[in-house]
Design a protein around this motif. Structure first.
Motif, PDB file in Angstrom:
ATOM      1  N   PHE A 133       0.752  -1.188  -0.009  1.00  0.00           N
ATOM      2  CA  PHE A 133       0.029   0.160   0.129  1.00  0.00           C
ATOM      3  C   PHE A 133       0.967   1.181   0.187  1.00  0.00           C
ATOM      4  CE2 PHE A 133       0.638  -1.019   4.494  1.00  0.00           C
ATOM      5  CZ  PHE A 133       1.229   0.230   5.011  1.00  0.00           C
ATOM      6  N   GLU A 134       0.291   2.403  -0.659  1.00  0.00           N
ATOM      7  CA  GLU A 134       1.043   3.681  -0.585  1.00  0.00           C
ATOM      8  C   GLU A 134       0.827   4.228   0.773  1.00  0.00           C
ATOM      9  OE1 GLU A 134       2.825   5.546  -2.493  1.00  0.00           O
ATOM     10  OE2 GLU A 134       3.219   3.779  -3.651  1.00  0.00           O
ATOM     11  N   PRO A 135       1.898   4.868   1.301  1.00  0.00           N
ATOM     12  CA  PRO A 135       1.470   5.694   2.627  1.00  0.00           C
ATOM     13  C   PRO A 135       0.638   6.719   2.528  1.00  0.00           C
ATOM     14  CG  PRO A 135       4.003   5.309   2.251  1.00  0.00           C
ATOM     15  CD  PRO A 135       3.168   4.991   0.992  1.00  0.00           C
ATOM     16  N   ARG A 136      -0.154   7.153   3.502  1.00  0.00           N
ATOM     17  CA  ARG A 136      -1.159   7.959   3.419  1.00  0.00           C
ATOM     18  C   ARG A 136      -0.612   9.262   4.068  1.00  0.00           C
ATOM     19  NH1 ARG A 136      -3.784   3.883   5.620  1.00  0.00           N
ATOM     20  NH2 ARG A 136      -3.561   4.816   7.833  1.00  0.00           N
ATOM     21  N   HIS A 137       0.441   9.379   5.115  1.00  0.00           N
ATOM     22  CA  HIS A 137       0.985  10.298   5.513  1.00  0.00           C
ATOM     23  C   HIS A 137       2.601  10.198   5.576  1.00  0.00           C
ATOM     24  CE1 HIS A 137      -3.194  11.103   7.002  1.00  0.00           C
ATOM     25  NE2 HIS A 137      -3.080   9.984   7.305  1.00  0.00           N
ATOM     26  N   LYS A 138       3.056  11.498   5.847  1.00  0.00           N
ATOM     27  CA  LYS A 138       4.691  11.387   5.944  1.00  0.00           C
ATOM     28  C   LYS A 138       4.892  12.076   7.241  1.00  0.00           C
ATOM     29  CE  LYS A 138       8.811  13.554   3.780  1.00  0.00           C
ATOM     30  NZ  LYS A 138       9.559  14.245   2.711  1.00  0.00           N
ATOM     31  N   VAL A 139       5.818  11.341   7.940  1.00  0.00           N
ATOM     32  CA  VAL A 139       6.184  11.757   9.344  1.00  0.00           C
ATOM     33  C   VAL A 139       7.696  11.998   9.277  1.00  0.00           C
ATOM     34  CG1 VAL A 139       6.468  11.056  11.636  1.00  0.00           C
ATOM     35  CG2 VAL A 139       4.375  10.532  10.291  1.00  0.00           C
ATOM     36  N   VAL A 140       8.147  13.246   9.558  1.00  0.00           N
ATOM     37  CA  VAL A 140       9.611  13.469   9.565  1.00  0.00           C
ATOM     38  C   VAL A 140      10.080  13.405  11.102  1.00  0.00           C
ATOM     39  CG1 VAL A 140      11.327  15.157   9.063  1.00  0.00           C
ATOM     40  CG2 VAL A 140       9.720  14.844   7.675  1.00  0.00           C
ATOM     41  N   VAL A 141      11.215  12.729  11.216  1.00  0.00           N
ATOM     42  CA  VAL A 141      11.729  12.549  12.943  1.00  0.00           C
ATOM     43  C   VAL A 141      13.056  13.474  12.778  1.00  0.00           C
ATOM     44  CG1 VAL A 141      12.630  11.118  14.526  1.00  0.00           C
ATOM     45  CG2 VAL A 141      10.963  10.280  13.049  1.00  0.00           C
ATOM     46  N   THR A 142      13.205  14.455  13.536  1.00  0.00           N
ATOM     47  CA  THR A 142      14.382  15.234  13.711  1.00  0.00           C
ATOM     48  C   THR A 142      15.315  14.968  14.919  1.00  0.00           C
ATOM     49  OG1 THR A 142      13.328  17.247  14.584  1.00  0.00           O
ATOM     50  CG2 THR A 142      13.295  17.080  12.125  1.00  0.00           C
ATOM     51  N   GLN A 143      15.029  13.697  15.412  1.00  0.00           N
ATOM     52  CA  GLN A 143      15.947  13.236  16.406  1.00  0.00           C
ATOM     53  C   GLN A 143      16.658  11.783  16.273  1.00  0.00           C
ATOM     54  OE1 GLN A 143      15.243  14.140  20.471  1.00  0.00           O
ATOM     55  NE2 GLN A 143      16.079  15.501  19.114  1.00  0.00           N
ATOM     56  N   ARG A 144      17.852  11.773  16.847  1.00  0.00           N
ATOM     57  CA  ARG A 144      18.646  10.622  16.552  1.00  0.00           C
ATOM     58  C   ARG A 144      17.930   9.470  17.577  1.00  0.00           C
ATOM     59  NH1 ARG A 144      22.668  14.506  16.185  1.00  0.00           N
ATOM     60  NH2 ARG A 144      23.916  14.292  14.620  1.00  0.00           N
ATOM     61  N   PHE A 145      18.523   8.289  17.232  1.00  0.00           N
ATOM     62  CA  PHE A 145      18.194   7.011  18.018  1.00  0.00           C
ATOM     63  C   PHE A 145      16.697   6.766  17.816  1.00  0.00           C
ATOM     64  CE2 PHE A 145      21.603   9.138  20.397  1.00  0.00           C
ATOM     65  CZ  PHE A 145      22.596   8.314  19.887  1.00  0.00           C
ATOM     66  N   PHE A 146      16.102   7.155  16.605  1.00  0.00           N
ATOM     67  CA  PHE A 146      14.632   6.633  16.720  1.00  0.00           C
ATOM     68  C   PHE A 146      14.627   5.135  16.065  1.00  0.00           C
ATOM     69  CE2 PHE A 146      10.230   6.648  14.441  1.00  0.00           C
ATOM     70  CZ  PHE A 146       9.799   7.194  15.391  1.00  0.00           C
ATOM     71  N   LEU A 169      12.957  20.706   5.522  1.00  0.00           N
ATOM     72  CA  LEU A 169      12.809  19.340   6.020  1.00  0.00           C
ATOM     73  C   LEU A 169      11.560  19.080   6.154  1.00  0.00           C
ATOM     74  CD1 LEU A 169      15.632  18.974   8.730  1.00  0.00           C
ATOM     75  CD2 LEU A 169      15.490  17.726   6.720  1.00  0.00           C
ATOM     76  N   LEU A 170      10.635  19.791   6.514  1.00  0.00           N
ATOM     77  CA  LEU A 170       9.261  19.454   6.994  1.00  0.00           C
ATOM     78  C   LEU A 170       8.285  20.001   5.944  1.00  0.00           C
ATOM     79  CD1 LEU A 170       9.956  20.782  10.684  1.00  0.00           C
ATOM     80  CD2 LEU A 170       9.623  18.357   9.816  1.00  0.00           C
ATOM     81  N   ALA A 171       8.555  20.451   4.839  1.00  0.00           N
ATOM     82  CA  ALA A 171       7.568  21.204   3.708  1.00  0.00           C
ATOM     83  C   ALA A 171       6.375  20.373   3.548  1.00  0.00           C
ATOM     84  CB  ALA A 171       8.189  21.599   2.611  1.00  0.00           C
ATOM     85  N   ASP A 172       6.595  18.894   3.214  1.00  0.00           N
ATOM     86  CA  ASP A 172       5.558  17.892   2.716  1.00  0.00           C
ATOM     87  C   ASP A 172       5.179  16.936   3.935  1.00  0.00           C
ATOM     88  OD1 ASP A 172       7.905  16.568   2.762  1.00  0.00           O
ATOM     89  OD2 ASP A 172       7.585  15.717   0.753  1.00  0.00           O
ATOM     90  N   ALA A 173       5.516  17.507   5.311  1.00  0.00           N
ATOM     91  CA  ALA A 173       5.151  16.509   6.303  1.00  0.00           C
ATOM     92  C   ALA A 173       3.937  16.748   6.872  1.00  0.00           C
ATOM     93  CB  ALA A 173       6.371  16.479   7.376  1.00  0.00           C
ATOM     94  N   ASP A 174       3.153  15.588   7.296  1.00  0.00           N
ATOM     95  CA  ASP A 174       1.879  15.821   7.891  1.00  0.00           C
ATOM     96  C   ASP A 174       2.261  15.556   9.468  1.00  0.00           C
ATOM     97  OD1 ASP A 174       0.222  15.317   5.782  1.00  0.00           O
ATOM     98  OD2 ASP A 174       1.385  13.724   5.625  1.00  0.00           O
ATOM     99  N   GLY A 175       3.281  14.822  10.099  1.00  0.00           N
ATOM    100  CA  GLY A 175       3.736  14.906  11.439  1.00  0.00           C
ATOM    101  C   GLY A 175       5.140  14.878  11.655  1.00  0.00           C
ATOM    102  N   TRP A 176       5.448  15.387  12.925  1.00  0.00           N
ATOM    103  CA  TRP A 176       6.835  15.780  13.140  1.00  0.00           C
ATOM    104  C   TRP A 176       7.115  15.400  14.278  1.00  0.00           C
ATOM    105  CZ3 TRP A 176       8.601  21.597  14.065  1.00  0.00           C
ATOM    106  CH2 TRP A 176      10.292  21.458  14.340  1.00  0.00           C
ATOM    107  N   ILE A 177       8.136  14.506  14.640  1.00  0.00           N
ATOM    108  CA  ILE A 177       8.653  14.100  16.064  1.00  0.00           C
ATOM    109  C   ILE A 177       9.892  14.666  16.040  1.00  0.00           C
ATOM    110  CG2 ILE A 177       9.767  12.006  17.198  1.00  0.00           C
ATOM    111  CD1 ILE A 177       7.614  10.457  15.831  1.00  0.00           C
ATOM    112  N   VAL A 178      10.119  15.689  17.259  1.00  0.00           N
ATOM    113  CA  VAL A 178      10.886  16.525  17.521  1.00  0.00           C
ATOM    114  C   VAL A 178      11.702  16.585  18.680  1.00  0.00           C
ATOM    115  CG1 VAL A 178       9.124  18.343  18.370  1.00  0.00           C
ATOM    116  CG2 VAL A 178      11.175  19.098  17.407  1.00  0.00           C
TER     117      VAL A 178
END
Length: 335
Positions: A2-15, A52-61
């Motif tokens: 399946f195609e992902p419905r959302h994009k989540v960007v993580v700007t933390q190490r050790f994810f 980094l976040l222009a097309d992101a729906d979620g952000w883990i910061v």
């Protein structure tokens, strides 16, 4: 596939893979930002974050500043999840006004920070830094340390971490004194005293209060002057709770026996960098690089909580209420 419905960007190490797989199982593409060695997301400019976040729906910061201008440049963003619990860098009013959600990872790293706090207490009172430096110089003389056992420990702030520290210290048979600037703590929680009494009577003082206008600079020159010369100050909460230049003076003038510091004023105020450098060099100061929450287990827990909060919002659900620090969806008429 399946195609992902959302994009989540993580700007933390050790994810870790478990948190990433959780998001993928909820229809998310996960992108972990590539940061330069030694770089954190708090070091990135607003322009870099926007790219980094222009097309992101979620952000883990982690520690980036969440401002109204940054949010305005991210119209697609729905949810910002801090992998941590402090949120003084998040403009919650701006998040709500923008119709977005911001969360924190309540309960993920409490145990890790409580462990780290006790470790710093022991490291300072047993003079582990002096022992290490002496042996490195082939000096086998023994510094005379002190006990934590049956000492009076003052706890400033009685949230989850403060309670965890007290739980761990029960095995040392300490006498606890508690001062809590946070409304809601009750006398049933322990031996509450005024701040001055705590400062005057404690052998160890450990900070676990949130950083806000009322607590900023709580431990300043006046507070330090009330403490015993034999006392030890521990800060694993936020650097801004302590006026580090006043602490430096007290330690140099031997008006305080030692300190264990995981956080520094310079983290939010670069003008204090030289003070941090001088504190690090003192033989009676044990320092760590804001590492209290950074255990494998603690980060795995906070990663998963942040991922769960993101998935909930992107699927139109509500994250756990105790994790939500701003929810602007109601501003747009959403349930």
């Amino acid at each position: 596939m399946f195609e992902p419905r959302h994009k989540v960007v993580v700007t933390q190490r050790f994810f870790d893979a478990m948190a990433s797989d959780f998001l993928k199982s909820h229809g998310c593409e996960v992108v972990v930002a590539e940061l330069a060695p030694g770089q954190a997301d708090g070091d990135l400019s607003e322009r870099q974050l926007t790219d980094l976040l222009a097309d992101a729906d979620g952000w883990i910061v982690g520690h980036a500043n969440i401002t109204s201008s940054l949010l305005a440049s991210l119209p697609r963003m729905q949810v910002i999840a801090r992998r941590g619990v402090g949120y003084e860098r998040v403009d919650t009013a701006a998040v709500a006004a923008a119709g977005k959600v911001a969360t924190i990872a309540i309960g993920g790293n409490d145990a890790s920070v409580a462990d780290h706090t006790v470790a710093l207490m022991l490291a300072v009172c047993r003079q582990l830094k002096q022992c290490q430096l002496g042996l490195a110089a082939n000096d086998w003389s023994i510094p005379l340390g002190g006990d934590l056992y049956r000492k009076t420990v003052g706890v400033i702030g009685l949230g989850r971490i403060g309670r965890g520290v007290l739980q761990r210290l029960s095995g040392f048979e300490v006498k606890p004194l508690i001062y809590s600037p946070r409304p809601g703590s009750t006398q049933a929680d322990g031996c509450f005293v005024g701040l001055e009494t705590l400062l005057e009577e404690s052998d160890f003082i450990t900070l676990h209060a949130p950083l806000n206008p009322q607590t900023h600079g709580l431990i300043d020159g006046r507070a330090l002057a009330l403490m015993k010369r034999s006392a030890v100050l521990i800060n694993t909460a936020r650097g801004g709770l302590v006026r580090d230049v006043d602490l430096l003076d007290a330690l140099r003038e031997k008006r305080l026996a030692g300190a264990g510091l995981d956080v520094f004023e310079s983290e939010s105020d670069p003008r204090c960098s030289s003070v941090t450098e001088q504190l690090i060099q003192l033989p009676n100061v044990i320092v760590t690089p804001h590492a209290g929450a950074s255990t494998v287990e603690g980060l795995n827990r906070t990663n998963l909580i942040a991922a769960q909060c993101v998935a909930a919002v992107l699927e139109g659900r509500s994250p756990p209420s105790h994790c939500v620090i701003a929810d602007g969806r109601r501003c747009e008429g959403q349930p």
